[in-house]
Design a protein around this motif. Structure first.
Motif, short mmCIF file in Angstrom:
data_model
loop_
_atom_site.label_atom_id
_atom_site.label_comp_id
_atom_site.label_asym_id
_atom_site.label_seq_id
_atom_site.Cartn_x
_atom_site.Cartn_y
_atom_site.Cartn_z
N ARG A 38 19.68 -19.01 23.49
CA ARG A 38 21.09 -19.41 23.24
C ARG A 38 21.51 -20.46 24.26
O ARG A 38 21.39 -20.26 25.46
CB ARG A 38 22.01 -18.21 23.39
N MET A 39 22.06 -21.53 23.73
CA MET A 39 22.38 -22.64 24.60
C MET A 39 23.51 -22.31 25.57
O MET A 39 23.50 -22.73 26.72
CB MET A 39 22.77 -23.84 23.78
N TRP A 68 24.20 -19.57 26.99
CA TRP A 68 23.63 -18.81 28.12
C TRP A 68 22.88 -19.74 29.06
O TRP A 68 23.01 -19.66 30.28
CB TRP A 68 22.74 -17.71 27.56
N TYR A 69 22.12 -20.67 28.48
CA TYR A 69 21.39 -21.62 29.31
C TYR A 69 22.36 -22.42 30.18
O TYR A 69 22.15 -22.60 31.38
CB TYR A 69 20.59 -22.61 28.44
N ALA A 70 23.43 -22.90 29.53
CA ALA A 70 24.39 -23.72 30.28
C ALA A 70 25.04 -22.89 31.37
O ALA A 70 25.23 -23.37 32.50
CB ALA A 70 25.45 -24.27 29.33
N THR A 108 23.73 -20.38 33.00
CA THR A 108 22.81 -20.18 34.14
C THR A 108 22.78 -21.42 35.01
O THR A 108 22.68 -21.34 36.23
CB THR A 108 21.37 -19.89 33.70
N MET A 109 22.86 -22.58 34.36
CA MET A 109 22.88 -23.80 35.17
C MET A 109 24.08 -23.81 36.10
O MET A 109 23.96 -24.12 37.29
CB MET A 109 22.90 -25.05 34.28
N LYS A 133 19.35 -28.92 21.91
CA LYS A 133 19.44 -28.22 23.19
C LYS A 133 19.24 -29.18 24.34
O LYS A 133 19.98 -29.18 25.32
CB LYS A 133 18.37 -27.13 23.26
N LEU A 166 22.32 -30.04 26.99
CA LEU A 166 22.14 -29.59 28.37
C LEU A 166 21.84 -30.77 29.29
O LEU A 166 22.33 -30.83 30.42
CB LEU A 166 20.99 -28.57 28.44
N ALA A 190 25.01 -32.43 30.14
CA ALA A 190 25.73 -31.69 31.17
C ALA A 190 25.12 -31.96 32.54
O ALA A 190 25.83 -32.18 33.54
CB ALA A 190 25.69 -30.20 30.87
N PRO A 235 17.05 -22.46 38.89
CA PRO A 235 17.51 -21.86 37.63
C PRO A 235 17.98 -22.86 36.57
O PRO A 235 18.80 -22.50 35.75
CB PRO A 235 18.69 -21.02 38.12
N PHE A 236 17.50 -24.09 36.61
CA PHE A 236 17.92 -25.07 35.61
C PHE A 236 16.81 -25.29 34.58
O PHE A 236 16.67 -26.36 34.03
CB PHE A 236 18.28 -26.38 36.30
N HIS A 237 16.02 -24.27 34.36
CA HIS A 237 14.76 -24.42 33.64
C HIS A 237 14.81 -23.88 32.22
O HIS A 237 13.87 -24.04 31.47
CB HIS A 237 13.69 -23.64 34.37
N MET A 238 15.89 -23.20 31.87
CA MET A 238 15.89 -22.39 30.64
C MET A 238 15.47 -23.17 29.40
O MET A 238 14.85 -22.62 28.50
CB MET A 238 17.29 -21.82 30.41
N TRP A 239 15.83 -24.44 29.35
CA TRP A 239 15.56 -25.23 28.15
C TRP A 239 14.08 -25.51 27.92
O TRP A 239 13.64 -25.76 26.81
CB TRP A 239 16.28 -26.57 28.25
N ASP A 275 11.73 -23.82 25.13
CA ASP A 275 12.22 -24.06 23.77
C ASP A 275 11.96 -25.50 23.34
O ASP A 275 11.53 -25.77 22.22
CB ASP A 275 13.73 -23.77 23.70
#
Lengths: 611, 483
Positions: free
Chosen positions: A588-589, A591-593, A595-596, B156, B160, B163, B222-226, B229
């Motif tokens: 989910r985007m 959530w990702y945002a 966390t950033m 995504k 992101l 941002a 912690p800027f790794h989530m993307w 995916d």
């Protein structure tokens, strides 16, 4: 030719690689040609190198490339060429080539011919790297390569579990020595910051006085490696079992070249050993003990190859004795002559075994003098050299060692006397073998005669075993001279007489039968002593009791892996953390945002606190 | 702009001109072969243009860019990597219907952005390069249009990344507010002159935001989530480009910014980077541990690798003699870019789409070793290099990194590196193990008909990886002279 030094180890290495990659898909004659030819070419290159070196015989160092340079660590691939290197290279490629040629016939019917030659070539390459390396790290590469090939070749006929066990034993026992050696290298590197052999010698002389603890410890660790590879006390037990491999393998690895690696190591680093008199004394004493112990054992064996194996251990004991008493060039000289006559003996034994339906027991042979004349003459000449009868090559080299031992201060005469006793025993057991196998009643009929590819190497080695003693080796520059001075004439005469007495005794006991020892042998004590020596002083049983059983006991104790509990804990933690973190990867985007943003806040907090 | 400046900027000019020619070609006549040829030729010429440019280096061209050996070397590395991606993409695009010419145009522009990043000595140049690189990538990620995955990945990344860029800009704005300059050298002068002392909070906040923004591009925890995916959704060659070139270029830009504008003097900033590094190493490796999608494994592995690389920044800041750390960073980037490109290229060839899905599950690789021994062996080498096994470039890179870390006495970071590498070996070996098992689910053999070009490129990459592992000294010596 000196610029193409790298070609010498590369030729067998390339051939090994080719044979491994093609994995037996080449036609068999081509495999044999490739295997033997590459070593032959290498021998030719060594000859050319020697000729051009002889014009200007100064030591040369050639650096091929630096693997990497990080801080002070700078492992290089480089060669060092001096008289000692040249002698070793000649022996390895020369004797090696003859053995390869012999193998083409001996192994003709073996299904894994390609694998055989691949291993043999790899072995020759590793051994060449060992003797040519200009630094101890590169030398260690060759050292380990030699160990690996010996494992592969001892267990060559791997379908029989006994051979596998022998190979494992050879590997594990020498590994103990290798570990000591690795520790020695690390110690030298930490102390002196280099592993270059020449620099080490220079720096060590500047840093230490003779007898300083550190250098004694370092050389003792190196000696540990040498003792393992050269099958000396207390790590000699692997060599007799290593006879499980094909006979040419025994000739090449366990007689002519590999076991001399320890001798080479000590000779190459003689400057270090000279700074450590206690270690040198240990070298001499270990050599003497080993040569006596092995000689007694050899006298009581039935298996033709085991007799030769123990004689190898015994002869290397002489080399160690020579090195220990400062007779550096005599030790190397004995190495060379030993390579000739021991290769000859093993190959001749191989011919006997080959022609006699793989019979190993000498008491089931006999009367082969007329039936296998080639093997007989080879054996006779080889045994004469081994027993050091006058005018054979072994005589000159062994005589030099014994005389140097006699002149060694303090315990010198004792060392000399021990060496003489060894020489007496050597003469007896080697001619015991000759008389039993080649004279007397025929027990088994040979079913074939050796062909030219077996006969030719034997003849060449016969010549070398006799005239080998007349060569003068170019060692004057590479090794310090032996202390000169002539001992009393009586000492020299005794040294000459002892082998002759030994052969006569052997004749009286085993052929003429004028001297009947059966009463002594059959008495209770005699039987027990025979059993004791037959088993090699019960060393295997001792080690079994001392090391193997406690080790297995510990292994059984740890069978349920109590130690692994901690590691399993790590595994479970990792897996748990993995699942925890994976659950955060929701896809989910928003959530990702978030966390950033959270990460940024944490980062700001850290900076604010620390700043 | 005088002649020397033109000569110095030759690589950029070549790339720009190439892009213009490519646009003209597409508008005149659509022909994939031509577009492909123009792209590869431009990228190779761009790499070769380093040679004449080097004769005038070092040279400051406008306040934005500096032509020096570091920038030129990595610029040509990125050009070559772009060429590799183009060649592999040609193979990849064969299975795609429709108009594909723009794909190469986007790739060319993206590479241009990466090269600008390597030259940047000014915040504006950094942002320019970064946006050029990223904007082209948004489109490239979505290019395949099969299923919803690529589109989702692109959206995504777009949102992101936007941002992150905003954060980055804000950070630079704060620093500008405090110091009144956007030029690296000028900022360094201001900091050492003590002007920073008047408003340390502003500067540190700014630096934190810059690191958050750039950390996103480097996919640092912690800027790794993307990352997983996007890598999973994008075409495999583009994932490789994202992981190798994009991250490599941003790292070089960060290195420049960090060292040349003097931010390494802030110990609190070093503490922050240490934290990011340790988190990336541990989280990246742990996430990869039991992952079953190979592309996602490689994505997590790239997170961990960037964590390793951050050690360089800390080491350069802490150590009085930053040379070794910077060398180690340079070597690691080269090794990492080559290895990552090779891994993704091979994965792209192995997992090539057939039917409605890509064969990028771990179970799809079962038995590959027995069906395609050559391909599996090459992939094995790439994985071993990622794991840092000796005789590969990855080993030397890690060795270098560790010695830089030891030199700077960064024991915490080194402990994380060792633990991370140990975990890493597990999942790399797991892939290799899966390839050697006997299985029936492997891709039904669309890989045999690789194009000659991609075959060649893959061999070259593997050769480079082994060469750098066996004979690393020439590159080490070269980096020592240019850094």
């Amino acid at each position: 030719m000196l610029d193409f030094l790298w070609l010498i180890p590369l030729l067998p290495l390339a051939s090994a690689a080719l044979l491994m990659v093609t994995a037996g898909s080449l036609p068999r004659p081509l495999i044999a040609a490739c295997g033997a030819g590459s070593v032959g070419l290498a021998a030719l290159c060594v000859l050319l190198t020697g000729l051009s070196w002889a014009h200007d015989p100064v030591p040369r160092q050639m650096e091929l490339w630096t693997w990497m340079q990080v801080g002070t660590l700078r492992p290089t691939i480089g060669f060092y060429l001096d008289g000692l290197t040249l002698v070793m290279m000649s022996v390895i490629t020369g004797v090696g080539f003859l053995i390869h040629l012999y193998s083409t016939e001996f192994m003709e019917e073996d299904e894994s011919l390609s694998r055989y030659f691949a291993y043999m070539n790899l072995f020759v390459a590793a051994m060449l790297i060992l003797v040519m390396a200009d630094n101890l790290l590169f030398l260690y590469l060759g050292w380990e390569g030699v160990g690996l090939c010996s494992y592969l070749l001892v267990g060559f006929w791997y379908r029989d579990p006994v051979n596998g066990a022998a190979a494992r034993k050879a590997f594990v026992v020498t590994r103990i020595g290798d570990t000591a050696m690795a520790l020695g290298l690390l110690l030298l590197f930490t102390e002196l910051g280099t592993l270059d052999i020449q620099q080490l010698a220079e720096l060590a002389q500047g840093k230490w006085q003779p007898g300083d603890t550190t250098i004694v410890l370092a050389t003792a660790l190196l000696l540990g490696g040498a003792v393992g590879k050269s099958a000396q006390l207390p790590l000699h037990t692997w060599l007799p079992d290593a006879m499980a491999g094909p006979t040419p393998v025994s000739a090449l690895i366990h007689a002519a070249t590999m076991v001399t690696a320890g001798v080479y190591l000590i000779a190459r680093n003689h400057e270090l050993f000279l700074l450590a008199p206690p270690t040198l004394l240990a070298v001499a004493v270990l050599g003497l003990l080993t040569l006596l112990l092995a000689a007694f054992t050899a006298l009581n064996q039935h298996d033709i190859k085991r007799i030769l194996a123990y004689s190898t251990i015994s002869q290397i004991g002489y080399m160690f004795l020579g090195l220990g008493v400062g007779a550096w060039s005599a030790g190397i000289f004995h190495l060379v002559t030993h390579a000739f006559f021991k290769a000859l003996l093993f190959l001749a034994a191989g011919a006997v075994i080959h022609c006699l339906h793989h019979e190993h027991n000498i008491f089931r042979m006999g009367g082969l003098r007329t039936r296998l004349p080639v093997a007989f003459w080879s054996f006779l000449i080889g045994s004469a050299a081994l027993a050091a009868l006058p005018f054979t090559s072994g005589f000159y080299s062994k005589d030099q060692i014994l005389l140097a031992a006699y002149q060694w201060p303090q315990i010198g005469p004792w060392l000399w006397a021990g060496g003489l006793l060894g020489a007496l025993l050597t003469a007896i057991y080697s001619f015991r073998l000759v008389f039993i196998v080649f004279f007397g009643e025929a027990q088994t009929e040979p079913d074939r005669q050796p062909g030219w590819r077996m006969a030719l190497p034997l003849s060449i080695l016969c010549v070398a075993s006799i005239v080998g003693g007349w060569i003068s080796l170019p060692l004057a520059e590479a090794l310090p001279a032996t202390q000169s001075g002539h001992p009393a004439a009586a000492v020299e005469w005794i040294s000459i007489a002892i082998p002759v007495i030994g052969v006569s005794l052997a004749y009286l006991i085993f052929l003429g039968r004028q001297l009947d020892l059966s009463a002594l042998v059959n008495s209770g004590l005699g039987q027990r002593l025979h059993q004791f020596w037959y088993s090699g002083w019960r060393m295997d049983a001792l080690y079994n009791w001392l090391w193997v059983r406690p080790y297995q006991f510990t292994a059984r104790l740890l069978k349920d892996e109590p130690v692994d509990l901690a590691y399993n804990g790590v595994v479970h933690t990792s897996v748990a953390l993995h699942h925890l973190l994976s659950n955060l990867q929701t896809g989910r985007m928003r959530w990702y945002a978030s966390t950033m943003v959270g990460g940024l806040i944490v980062l700001l907090a850290v900076l604010a606190r620390a700043g | 702009m005088n002649l020397a400046a033109m000569q110095g900027l030759l690589p950029l000019l070549v790339l720009g001109l190439g892009a213009a020619v490519l646009m003209l070609q597409i508008s005149i006549r659509r022909q994939l072969g031509w577009s492909y040829a123009i792209t590869v030729a431009t990228l190779l010429l761009g790499a070769a243009a380093m040679e004449p440019a080097m004769q005038v280096a070092p040279l400051q061209v406008t306040p934005l860019l500096r032509v020096d050996n570091l920038g030129l070397f990595f610029g040509s590395l990125f050009c070559l990597s772009g060429a590799v991606t183009a060649v592999i993409s040609r193979d990849y695009l064969r299975s795609r219907e429709g108009e594909n010419e723009e794909y190469f145009l986007l790739l060319l522009l993206s590479t241009l952005g990466a090269v600008i990043l390597a030259y940047s000595t000014h915040v504006a140049a950094l942002l320019l390069g970064l946006e050029l690189l990223s904007v082209a990538l948004y489109a490239l990620i979505a290019y395949p249009e099969r299923g919803t995955l690529p589109l989702e990945a692109a959206i995504k990344y777009l949102v992101l990344s936007g941002a992150a860029s905003a954060t980055l800009l804000f950070g630079f704005a704060l620093i500008y507010a405090a110091l009144g300059s956007l030029e690296y050298a000028e900022i360094a002068v201001q900091i050492s002159a003590g002007r920073a002392a008047t408003s340390p909070a502003l500067i540190l906040m700014g630096a934190a935001m810059v690191f958050a923004g750039l950390g996103f591009k480097l996919s640092v925890v912690p800027f790794h989530m993307w990352t997983p995916d996007v890598y999973e959704g994008a075409p495999a060659p583009i994932s490789g480009f994202l992981a190798g070139v994009s991250k490599g270029a941003v790292f070089i830009a960060v290195l420049r910014w960090f060292l040349e504008s003097g931010f390494f003097q802030y110990s609190s900033l070093l503490a922050g980077i240490t934290l990011l590094s340790i988190a990336s190493i541990l989280v990246g490796n742990l996430l990869a541990l039991l992952q079953t999608n190979v592309k996602r494994i490689l994505a997590y592995s790239s997170i961990a690798h960037l964590g390793y690389l951050l050690i360089v920044l800390v080491a350069a800041g802490v150590s009085p003699e930053p040379g070794l750390a910077v060398e180690a960073g340079g070597y690691y980037v080269v090794a990492y870019v080559i290895t990552t490109l090779a891994a993704f290229s091979l994965l792209g060839l192995i997992s090539r789409q057939s039917g409605d899905r890509e064969y990028d599950q771990l179970s799809d690789l079962a038995g590959l070793f027995w069906k395609q021994p050559g391909l599996a062996a090459l992939f094995t080498v790439a994985l071993l290099s990622l794991a840092g096994i000796p005789l590969t470039a990855g080993f030397i890179g890690k060795f270098y990194l560790i010695s830089a870390g030891v030199d700077a006495a960064l024991w915490g970071l080194l402990a994380a590196l060792v633990i991370g590498s140990a975990i890493g070996i597990f999942y790399y070996l797991r892939i290799i193990y899966t390839m050697t098992t006997v299985g029936e689910q492997a891709n039904p053999g669309t890989t045999a008909d690789m194009l000659v070009g991609s075959r060649l490129v893959v061999y070259l990459l593997i050769f480079a990886m082994l060469y750098l592992g066996i004979v690393p000294e020439p590159l080490m010596g070269y980096l020592r002279t240019i850094l």
